[in-house]
Design a protein around this motif. Structure first.
Motif, PDB file in Angstrom:
ATOM      1  N   ARG A 154      -9.561 -11.911  -4.974  1.00 51.18           N
ATOM      2  CA  ARG A 154      -9.708 -12.195  -6.406  1.00 51.18           C
ATOM      3  C   ARG A 154      -8.735 -11.378  -7.245  1.00 51.18           C
ATOM      4  O   ARG A 154      -8.132 -11.890  -8.190  1.00 51.18           O
ATOM      5  N   HIS A 155      -8.558 -10.101  -6.887  1.00 49.04           N
ATOM      6  CA  HIS A 155      -7.708  -9.222  -7.697  1.00 49.04           C
ATOM      7  C   HIS A 155      -6.280  -9.131  -7.165  1.00 49.04           C
ATOM      8  O   HIS A 155      -5.417  -8.536  -7.830  1.00 49.04           O
ATOM      9  N   GLY A 156      -6.048  -9.685  -5.991  1.00 49.71           N
ATOM     10  CA  GLY A 156      -4.693  -9.669  -5.457  1.00 49.71           C
ATOM     11  C   GLY A 156      -4.228  -8.303  -5.020  1.00 49.71           C
ATOM     12  O   GLY A 156      -3.169  -7.830  -5.448  1.00 49.71           O
ATOM     13  N   GLY A 157      -5.004  -7.645  -4.165  1.00 54.56           N
ATOM     14  CA  GLY A 157      -4.656  -6.310  -3.716  1.00 54.56           C
ATOM     15  C   GLY A 157      -4.577  -6.208  -2.207  1.00 54.56           C
ATOM     16  O   GLY A 157      -4.514  -7.216  -1.489  1.00 54.56           O
ATOM     17  N   VAL A 158      -4.580  -4.971  -1.734  1.00 54.48           N
ATOM     18  CA  VAL A 158      -4.522  -4.666  -0.311  1.00 54.48           C
ATOM     19  C   VAL A 158      -5.746  -3.819   0.029  1.00 54.48           C
ATOM     20  O   VAL A 158      -6.032  -2.840  -0.662  1.00 54.48           O
ATOM     21  N   ALA A 159      -6.446  -4.185   1.108  1.00 50.25           N
ATOM     22  CA  ALA A 159      -7.651  -3.470   1.510  1.00 50.25           C
ATOM     23  C   ALA A 159      -7.327  -2.454   2.594  1.00 50.25           C
ATOM     24  O   ALA A 159      -6.649  -2.779   3.571  1.00 50.25           O
ATOM     25  N   ILE A 160      -7.814  -1.223   2.418  1.00 51.93           N
ATOM     26  CA  ILE A 160      -7.581  -0.168   3.400  1.00 51.93           C
ATOM     27  C   ILE A 160      -8.801   0.746   3.460  1.00 51.93           C
ATOM     28  O   ILE A 160      -9.717   0.654   2.635  1.00 51.93           O
ATOM     29  N   SER A 161      -8.790   1.602   4.453  1.00 51.80           N
ATOM     30  CA  SER A 161      -9.641   2.786   4.480  1.00 51.80           C
ATOM     31  C   SER A 161      -8.705   3.965   4.695  1.00 51.80           C
ATOM     32  O   SER A 161      -8.100   4.088   5.770  1.00 51.80           O
ATOM     33  N   ALA A 162      -8.556   4.805   3.688  1.00 50.46           N
ATOM     34  CA  ALA A 162      -7.559   5.872   3.745  1.00 50.46           C
ATOM     35  C   ALA A 162      -7.840   6.862   4.867  1.00 50.46           C
ATOM     36  O   ALA A 162      -6.950   7.625   5.250  1.00 50.46           O
ATOM     37  N   LEU A 163      -9.040   6.846   5.406  1.00 49.92           N
ATOM     38  CA  LEU A 163      -9.362   7.741   6.502  1.00 49.92           C
ATOM     39  C   LEU A 163      -8.843   7.234   7.846  1.00 49.92           C
ATOM     40  O   LEU A 163      -8.839   7.971   8.822  1.00 49.92           O
ATOM     41  N   SER A 164      -8.409   5.971   7.887  1.00 51.64           N
ATOM     42  CA  SER A 164      -7.985   5.353   9.144  1.00 51.64           C
ATOM     43  C   SER A 164      -6.541   4.874   9.027  1.00 51.64           C
ATOM     44  O   SER A 164      -6.236   4.009   8.199  1.00 51.64           O
ATOM     45  N   THR A 165      -5.670   5.419   9.861  1.00 54.51           N
ATOM     46  CA  THR A 165      -4.261   4.988   9.843  1.00 54.51           C
ATOM     47  C   THR A 165      -4.110   3.558  10.317  1.00 54.51           C
ATOM     48  O   THR A 165      -3.123   2.893   9.986  1.00 54.51           O
ATOM     49  N   ALA A 166      -5.088   3.052  11.077  1.00 52.94           N
ATOM     50  CA  ALA A 166      -4.989   1.690  11.596  1.00 52.94           C
ATOM     51  C   ALA A 166      -5.096   0.636  10.509  1.00 52.94           C
ATOM     52  O   ALA A 166      -4.728  -0.524  10.724  1.00 52.94           O
ATOM     53  N   THR A 167      -5.600   1.009   9.318  1.00 54.35           N
ATOM     54  CA  THR A 167      -5.810   0.017   8.258  1.00 54.35           C
ATOM     55  C   THR A 167      -4.700  -0.019   7.228  1.00 54.35           C
ATOM     56  O   THR A 167      -4.740  -0.860   6.322  1.00 54.35           O
ATOM     57  N   VAL A 168      -3.706   0.876   7.336  1.00 56.32           N
ATOM     58  CA  VAL A 168      -2.708   0.980   6.263  1.00 56.32           C
ATOM     59  C   VAL A 168      -1.456   0.148   6.528  1.00 56.32           C
ATOM     60  O   VAL A 168      -0.553   0.132   5.692  1.00 56.32           O
ATOM     61  N   ASP A 169      -1.373  -0.551   7.667  1.00 56.91           N
ATOM     62  CA  ASP A 169      -0.168  -1.342   7.950  1.00 56.91           C
ATOM     63  C   ASP A 169       0.127  -2.385   6.873  1.00 56.91           C
ATOM     64  O   ASP A 169       1.283  -2.528   6.458  1.00 56.91           O
ATOM     65  N   PRO A 170      -0.864  -3.161   6.387  1.00 58.75           N
ATOM     66  CA  PRO A 170      -0.562  -4.123   5.306  1.00 58.75           C
ATOM     67  C   PRO A 170      -0.037  -3.438   4.047  1.00 58.75           C
ATOM     68  O   PRO A 170       0.835  -3.982   3.361  1.00 58.75           O
ATOM     69  N   LEU A 171      -0.550  -2.248   3.731  1.00 60.57           N
ATOM     70  CA  LEU A 171      -0.066  -1.521   2.560  1.00 60.57           C
ATOM     71  C   LEU A 171       1.384  -1.081   2.768  1.00 60.57           C
ATOM     72  O   LEU A 171       2.216  -1.192   1.852  1.00 60.57           O
ATOM     73  N   ILE A 172       1.702  -0.581   3.956  1.00 59.46           N
ATOM     74  CA  ILE A 172       3.073  -0.148   4.238  1.00 59.46           C
ATOM     75  C   ILE A 172       4.035  -1.317   4.110  1.00 59.46           C
ATOM     76  O   ILE A 172       5.121  -1.195   3.527  1.00 59.46           O
ATOM     77  N   ALA A 173       3.621  -2.476   4.638  1.00 60.42           N
ATOM     78  CA  ALA A 173       4.482  -3.662   4.535  1.00 60.42           C
ATOM     79  C   ALA A 173       4.703  -4.049   3.077  1.00 60.42           C
ATOM     80  O   ALA A 173       5.830  -4.380   2.673  1.00 60.42           O
TER      81      ALA A 173
END
Length: 537
Positions: free
Chosen positions: A482-501
């Motif tokens: 809905r808001h057009g963002g990227v979902a992560i959990s900053a405690l887990s490096t496995a979730t930040v790949d979409p943000l890095i891209a």
């Protein structure tokens, strides 16, 4: 309580002069003050500070006459509460000037009652069957038990939090939850919370007199001497509340300033916080007394001179000017470091967002840093920069910034202008949102408003929805879409790949436009930022 002879004499004198008479009597039976009022009223002047602190009864009982042979009035009960008297007693005077019945009221020390006081059945003045000393002892023993029931270390303040709002009940509840968190961050023990919804606020006290009496009673019952209001108070309101309740009164802005003062570590941060505190204090220097005037001395300089108030104001203004000079020096050094960094053509990414959204944790996860992290508001005040090398073999500078909060005090915004100038040079903003917070959309709006004040709303921005591990995954995906963002959990490096891209794509757009050619150079050095470190993902 009072001897039959004294009650009879007081009634006779009151009848003869046609005025209400009163006595303030200490616990040893000594008459501390004689009061003379009108036919139906009695004025009580300012009383000396109560013994033993604000969570104890004052040690005085008020006994006065009632020429209309009526019971205690609402004014009597308000005097009982606001002055924290041992009790209030009214002597009913008959048409012949005789003392008949004695009406007595005292404070109820425990919570859970419809009212905070008890009016005893009328007693005969000639034989009042009441052990006053035993009554007061039992009241204070229970007050002490209530106070000790609230755990707190000796160095922690106890406070009652007060919210006065015209908004709906749910908004008021959420606002109070944030105030509780601010108090916890400041190291304050919250004894109770009180919310009052009004159509219009009282310009003098902000709240109604009845609700104010309830607050004073709760302060006495809980053993607290601090009130924190969930909105900014003007100087006259602070003075009126303090004079009426005899409690320390601060507002939300002052609480935030106190947190900043505790958290500031760098020289720049301490200067900024002190400047904001002094600017907040300056219009609130309200104690003025012409008797405190001082002679300046010297030929041609004789006269009333400056009052203590004027001297204090001048000293604060001089201190603010001195701090501004120091801040300008710090700002020049920061500008020089920033200019050298920009000449190296390295893009800058700034992390912004509501306080405690997880910005510092995200910086640590992206750059494998050890920036201080704590689950409290405003854990980060000073900006921190680290280098980050992307998988596509180019680097950026990632900067963590101070968290925002709704209704951020303007003095703080002005004082932290030097720090927030880092955002002016940012090429990309990462707006971190705590999606697990029920108020995350309101927090997003608050951050957007502050970015608008800083004229940064046009900056390229990536919405980063953090703490997705705390909420339902399907619900989170819907909010992110809905808001057009990227979902992560900053405690887990496995979730930040979409943000890095997403970050790489945004920065590469700038590079394709001809900027930051040096960003692709191998291992650029930034000597002026000794705390920065580069990490490859």
């Amino acid at each position: 309580m009072i001897s039959p002879e004294l009650a009879r004499d007081l009634a006779r004198l009151s009848f003869e002069c046609g005025r209400r008479l009163g006595l303030l009597i200490g616990r040893d039976g000594t008459v501390e003050m004689v009061l003379v009022g009108g036919p139906r009223s009695l004025f009580i002047p300012d009383l000396p500070k109560s013994r033993g602190g604000r969570w104890r009864l004052r040690g005085l009982r008020l006994v006065h006459t009632n020429l209309q042979a009526e019971g205690l009035s609402q004014d009597d009960l308000m005097d009982l509460v606001f002055l924290r008297l041992d009790c209030v007693a009214g002597i009913r005077v008959d048409p012949n000037g005789g003392a008949t019945l004695l009406d007595v009221a005292h404070i109820l020390p425990g919570a859970g009652h419809d009212r905070g006081w008890e009016v005893l059945p009328p007693l005969w003045c000639y034989d009042p069957d009441l052990d006053f000393q035993e009554l007061v002892k039992s009241l204070e023993d229970e007050l002490d038990r209530n106070r000790l029931a609230i755990p707190a270390s000796t160095r922690q303040d106890r406070a009652i939090l007060v919210s006065v709002t015209e908004k709906d009940r749910e908004t008021a509840r959420r606002s109070m939850e944030e105030l509780v968190e601010l108090a916890r961050t400041s190291g304050i023990v919250v004894a109770d919370t009180i919310v009052q919804r009004l159509r219009s606020v009282n310009p003098k006290y902000l709240i109604g007199k009845g609700k104010l009496s309830e607050i004073v009673l709760r302060a006495l019952q809980c053993g607290v001497d601090l009130l924190i209001f969930d909105r900014e108070l003007n100087p006259s309101q602070v003075r009126s509340l303090t004079d009426t309740t005899e409690l320390r009164v601060i507002d939300r802005t002052q609480l935030i300033l106190d947190i900043f003062a505790q958290r500031a570590q760098s020289r720049e941060g301490k200067i900024q916080v002190e400047t904001a505190q002094l600017k907040y204090l300056l219009p609130r220097l309200g104690v003025k007394d012409d008797a405190l005037s001082r002679l300046t001395g010297g030929i041609g300089a004789r006269g009333p001179g400056e009052t203590t108030l004027e001297i204090n104001r001048r000293r604060i203004k001089d201190r603010i000017a001195h701090l501004d000079d120091q801040l300008r020096g710090v700002r020049r050094n920061r500008d020089q470091r920033r200019a050298r960094r920009l000449r190296k053509d390295i893009p800058t990414v700034s992390i912004v967002g509501y306080t405690n959204a997880g910005k510092s944790t995200l910086l640590n996860t992206l750059t494998h840093s050890g920036v201080f992290v704590e689950d409290k508001l405003f854990a980060t005040l000073d900006p921190t920069s680290r280098r980050l090398r992307f998988p596509r073999d180019f680097e950026v500078i990632v900067t963590d910034t101070v968290g925002f909060i709704r209704d951020l005090p303007q003095d703080l915004l002005d004082a932290f202008a030097a720090t927030l100038e880092e955002l002016d040079d940012a090429d990309l903003l990462l707006h971190v949102v705590d999606i697990s917070n029920p108020q995350f959309e309101e927090q997003m709006e608050a951050v957007d408003r502050i970015l608008g004040k800083l004229e940064l709303q046009a900056k390229p921005t990536i919405l980063v929805f953090n703490k997705t591990d705390r909420v339902d995954a399907e619900w989170a995906r819907g909010k992110v879409r809905r808001h057009g963002g990227v979902a992560i959990s900053a405690l887990s490096t496995a979730t930040v790949d979409p943000l890095i891209a997403a970050m790489q794509d945004q920065v590469e757009v700038l590079m394709e436009e001809g900027f930051y050619a040096a960003a692709r150079q191998p291992e650029p050095e930034i000597a002026e930022e000794p705390d920065e470190s580069a990490w490859e993902l």
